[in-house]
Design an enzyme around this catalytic site. Structure first.
Site, mmCIF file in Angstrom:
data_model
loop_
_atom_site.group_PDB
_atom_site.id
_atom_site.type_symbol
_atom_site.label_atom_id
_atom_site.label_comp_id
_atom_site.label_asym_id
_atom_site.label_seq_id
_atom_site.Cartn_x
_atom_site.Cartn_y
_atom_site.Cartn_z
ATOM 1 N N HIS A 168 0.816 -1.214 0.000
ATOM 2 C CA HIS A 168 0.000 0.000 0.000
ATOM 3 C C HIS A 168 0.851 1.266 0.000
ATOM 4 C CE1 HIS A 168 -3.710 1.969 -0.001
ATOM 5 N NE2 HIS A 168 -4.222 1.614 1.171
ATOM 6 N N ASP A 228 -2.226 2.266 -4.520
ATOM 7 C CA ASP A 228 -3.435 2.711 -3.851
ATOM 8 C C ASP A 228 -4.530 1.661 -3.963
ATOM 9 O OD1 ASP A 228 -2.245 5.129 -3.173
ATOM 10 O OD2 ASP A 228 -2.884 6.098 -5.039
#
Length: 510
Positions: free
Chosen positions: A481, A485
């Site tokens: 992450h 995204d």
């Protein structure tokens, strides 16, 4: 006078730390004798003397850094043999010399650890397939060597008889180190372990066929560069697992501990002894490969901001296509049309649309990769390996199936090379072959994405307001992450789903 320089120790490595000098100015040195131990962020290795001589001058002290190509010492001409009382040859060379001197019927030759891959400086001797005195044929396997990523066999360069084994099973040997001797041209039975000295009754001069006993576990003393990092960052050396020679803490170990500090101990505690086994238990040492798998998986969890997103795919159209063309596909390509080629093609298409999943983090930079080398997770009796299928965007379905078949065969036979294992940009893992219905795969660093496939199971789904039975598969994308995204991860998985449910998209590059 000969300059001793820092060699190229691996791709992207620009400097090393002088960990330890084994010789001092004035010491006699023999060719191939270790002079100094060099340390990088990832490994430690010994630098050996290129010729006989005398060490005249040391230019870089222990604990200091030196760039590739830097002169770190001067080696002068001299009679090393004359100074042998001051500097003994390494044990391996001494035993080899004794073997050569005492043996007739063949010429002794040293068997050294070969270069097994870029950036690899040492191997573990996994198992000896021959013992001293055994007859050996040319190209016959004599030992299995194991690195962090693969295992491979070392074969005899000549026909002869196995001499001394210098590195026992489970011990580590550096690239270029002599691990055994071979009496080339000798016949089987020419060597037997010595049972006594030349003066013993009935005991003629024989070859001492010995195996070095495993050395005692050394203390976890940090190497000089590691000590500095530990001191500057107030780290607890007792909590750092050393991966260097004899368990010493390397610079890389210290940097890893700095990035992922262990919780401070409430009070000093003595190292716990191995627990006593019960009558129905046995203790087996973890292989080097298994230790590395464990370490890398834990590092992935500790380092990456790992998250997993899920979807499901209707496999009807792909299963129909396989049934319709399976015979023609085998005739043309010589391999079966499996599911994996469709998944590889679908992932390549999705990676093109969402390039962040095909990237990696380098410090504060992102490296985007404009090529598609897909790592395919393969389970073997020795553990999980992840060989790489190169340039998947340029391969047809047949080319992908052939490539996967070849990598699978090499993995089962233990023939994967280091080049087969390095450089992947994205990983696919098929837990479905073992019956997994759903799982969250762990990243394969430095990659930032991995797709988990699962078993195909018929389920009731709603299509056009009708409940129908369809072969469905759950998909899982684990991603980092930090650079991927949530929107990009979901988009990636939806693109994979679309390509698999409508395979014509793959043919039309849509």
């Amino acid at each position: 006078m000969t300059d001793i320089k820092i060699p190229n120790v691996g791709e992207s490595v620009s400097e090393v730390t002088i960990a330890q000098w084994f010789k001092q100015p004035g010491d006699a040195v023999k060719k191939d004798e270790a002079l100094v131990e060099l340390e990088t962020d990832k490994a430690a290795q010994e630098l050996v003397s290129p010729e006989d001589g005398v060490l005249e001058e040391i230019l870089v002290a222990e604990g200091d850094n030196a760039t590739i190509g830097t002169v770190i010492a001067k080696l002068g001409k001299g009679n090393a043999a004359a100074a042998s009382s001051k500097t003994e040859a390494p044990a391996e060379k001494a035993v080899a010399a004794e073997t050569a001197a005492q043996t007739s019927g063949g010429s002794a030759m040293n068997i050294d650890v070969p270069n097994v891959g870029e950036s690899v400086s040492e191997v573990t001797v996994a198992s000896w397939m021959k013992k001293p005195g055994d007859a050996v044929k040319k190209d016959e396997a004599i030992v299995e060597l194991e690195t962090d990523k693969a295992a491979q066999e070392l074969v005899a360069p000549e026909t002869g008889v196995m001499g001394d084994i210098l590195v026992a099973e489970g011990e580590v040997a550096a690239v270029g180190q002599t691990i055994c001797t071979l009496l080339a041209g000798a016949s089987g039975g020419a060597i037997a372990p010595s049972t006594g000295s030349a003066g013993d009754e009935g005991g003629g001069v024989g070859v001492v066929a010995s195996v070095n006993e495993p050395t005692a576990i050394a203390s976890k003393d940090p190497m000089p560069s590691a000590s500095r990092i530990i001191k500057e960052n107030n780290l607890d050396a007792r909590s750092i697992a050393g991966t260097g020679k004899d368990g010493r803490i390397t610079k890389g170990d210290a940097l890893s501990a700095k990035a992922n500090p262990a919780p401070a101990a409430k009070a000093p505690t003595a190292p716990s002894a191995p627990r006593e086994l019960g009558p129905r238990e046995e203790r087996v040492r973890m292989s080097r490969l298994r230790q590395t798998i464990a370490r890398r998986l834990k590092e992935a969890q500790n380092t990456a901001a790992m998250l997993t997103t899920y979807n499901e795919v209707d496999m009807t159209n792909i299963m129909d296509m396989r049934s319709q063309y399976k015979e023609l596909f085998i005739k043309k390509h010589g391999v079966k049309l499996g599911f994996m080629s469709f998944f590889v093609k679908a992932c390549v298409q999705a990676l093109k649309d969402v390039p962040a999943v095909n990237a990696e983090i380098d410090g504060t930079d992102i490296i985007y990769k404009n090529y598609y080398d897909i790592s395919i997770a393969v389970g073997t009796p020795k553990g999980l390996v992840v060989p790489v299928l190169r340039d998947c965007d340029e391969r047809s379905l047949g080319g992908i199936e052939k490539g996967i078949s070849e990598l699978g065969a090499k993995a089962r036979d233990g023939q994967l090379s280091m080049d087969d294992m390095m450089g992947g940009t994205f990983t696919i893992s098929n837990g479905g072959v073992y019956g997994s219905l759903m799982s969250s795969p762990i990243l394969n660093p430095p990659q930032v994405g991995i797709l988990g496939m699962h078993k195909i199971e018929k389920r009731a789904v709603v299509i056009d307001d009708q409940i129908v039975i369809r072969p469905m598969m759950y998909l899982a994308l684990s991603y980092d992450h930090r650079i991927v995204d949530g929107k990009e991860a979901v988009t990636f998985l939806v693109r994979v789903k679309e390509c698999l449910e409508d395979p014509e998209r793959l043919l039309l590059d849509l």
